[in-house]
Write an enzyme that holds these catalytic residues in place. Structure first.
Site, mmCIF file in Angstrom:
data_model
loop_
_atom_site.group_PDB
_atom_site.id
_atom_site.type_symbol
_atom_site.label_atom_id
_atom_site.label_comp_id
_atom_site.label_asym_id
_atom_site.label_seq_id
_atom_site.Cartn_x
_atom_site.Cartn_y
_atom_site.Cartn_z
ATOM 1 N N LYS A 152 -3.558 -15.330 -4.868
ATOM 2 C CA LYS A 152 -2.415 -15.658 -5.768
ATOM 3 C C LYS A 152 -2.639 -15.464 -7.280
ATOM 4 O O LYS A 152 -1.871 -15.147 -8.012
ATOM 5 C CB LYS A 152 -2.019 -17.034 -5.605
ATOM 6 C CG LYS A 152 -1.574 -17.598 -4.066
ATOM 7 C CD LYS A 152 -0.875 -18.790 -3.814
ATOM 8 C CE LYS A 152 0.390 -18.985 -4.503
ATOM 9 N NZ LYS A 152 1.271 -18.257 -4.057
ATOM 10 N N ALA A 204 -4.868 -13.220 -8.364
ATOM 11 C CA ALA A 204 -4.854 -11.902 -8.931
ATOM 12 C C ALA A 204 -3.487 -11.243 -8.548
ATOM 13 O O ALA A 204 -2.972 -10.459 -9.519
ATOM 14 C CB ALA A 204 -5.700 -10.905 -7.868
ATOM 15 N N THR A 236 12.049 -21.967 -4.897
ATOM 16 C CA THR A 236 12.443 -20.810 -4.360
ATOM 17 C C THR A 236 12.883 -21.267 -3.015
ATOM 18 O O THR A 236 12.268 -21.890 -2.181
ATOM 19 C CB THR A 236 11.192 -19.769 -4.199
ATOM 20 O OG1 THR A 236 10.076 -20.420 -3.226
ATOM 21 C CG2 THR A 236 10.621 -19.352 -5.508
ATOM 22 N N ASP A 277 4.545 -14.673 -5.478
ATOM 23 C CA ASP A 277 3.822 -14.584 -6.865
ATOM 24 C C ASP A 277 4.484 -13.860 -7.873
ATOM 25 O O ASP A 277 4.306 -14.123 -9.109
ATOM 26 C CB ASP A 277 2.456 -13.858 -6.379
ATOM 27 C CG ASP A 277 1.478 -14.788 -5.494
ATOM 28 O OD1 ASP A 277 1.707 -15.867 -5.641
ATOM 29 O OD2 ASP A 277 0.798 -14.270 -4.539
#
Length: 280
Positions: free
Chosen positions: A43, A45, A197, A230
């Site tokens: 997550k 990166a 979300t 992400d």
């Protein structure tokens, strides 16, 4: 973005081993039609790379193992334009995520943290005024260490869901969660700003428990949902630190997340944030 946003990301760096199958196996079942892919993930990166591709100047704080996978992850981050001086080499294997992705793009993930669980806070250096985006795939002590040493905008993707310390509840400017995480974290009901979300339905933004913005997600053929959250988190954080109206920032973040699900990679190709639509 008219100016280059500066962002520090704190989080996990993994090698993703993804098996793409027609359907996920049931308990005790073997599915034999898989196609295996090795790609950079984690997550931290993923969010750092997304933010860099969206146009920000990004520094990542995390750790990889002193192994070939760690070297490959660092090279990948540098190629994406992420500044990696904050990435440590730990005496553990590079973190690995085992991912099953079905034909509808839905996924299940097992994370083996490895080096991500061995970040040495004594080696962390951070600009005290930087904006920060962090997650909970690294030890909470690492996130709290950065929280205590910065006074800029602080966004926390509270994933995986875990109990939040008072230091985090009081300091975080923006929490980002999915519906399941929101249900598991009642402390977020009165947080100063929380984005939830909703998958294909978009996202909603709450301020002190009151809805202030809602945005739909543009329809896309779903290939892989691994990097969508992400990418959304990176886009929403950048929009807000650049001064976008919350509704505009949320709409653009939903458009970025939708673009991500159409890409097979955990770190999808993305354009500059301002190129994504700000209207409904």
């Amino acid at each position: 973005m008219t100016t280059t946003a500066q962002l520090t990301v704190v989080g996990a760096i993994n090698l993703d081993l993804s098996a793409h199958v027609s359907r996920a196996p049931r308990p005790g079942e073997t599915v034999a039609d898989g196609s295996l892919a090795r790609q950079p993930g984690g997550k931290g990166a993923n969010q750092a790379v997304a933010a860099a591709r969206l146009g920000a100047a990004v520094r990542l704080i995390g750790a990889v193992g002193d192994d070939d996978d760690g070297a490959a992850m660092i090279t990948s981050l540098e190629d994406a334009g992420v500044e990696i001086s904050g990435v440590q080499r730990a005496p553990e294997p590079t973190g690995t995520a085992l991912i099953v992705v079905d034909a509808a793009g839905e996924n299940s993930i097992v994370v083996c943290p490895g080096a991500n669980g061995h970040i040495d806070v004594a080696e962390i250096t951070v600009d005290p005024h930087t904006a920060v985006l962090a997650q909970l795939e690294v030890p909470a002590a690492v996130v709290e260490y950065v929280v205590a040493r910065t006074d800029g905008f602080f966004a926390l993707n509270a994933s995986p869901a875990a109990a939040l310390s008072a230091a985090l509840r009081d300091r975080v400017d923006l929490f980002i969660v999915n519906e399941t995480e929101y249900a598991a974290l009642p402390d977020l009901r009165d947080a100063r700003l929380t984005a939830v979300t909703l998958g294909a339905q978009g996202a909603v933004l709450f301020r002190n428990g009151e809805e202030i913005a809602r945005a739909s997600a543009p329809a896309r053929a779903v290939v892989n949902t691994v990097g969508a959250g992400d990418s959304f988190a990176a886009a929403l954080t950048l929009g807000l630190i650049c001064g976008d109206d919350p509704l505009v920032a949320l709409r653009r973040a939903c458009a970025v997340g939708a673009a991500a699900v159409a890409d097979h990679r955990s770190q999808p190709a993305l354009g500059v944030l301002s190129d994504y639509p700000a209207d409904a």
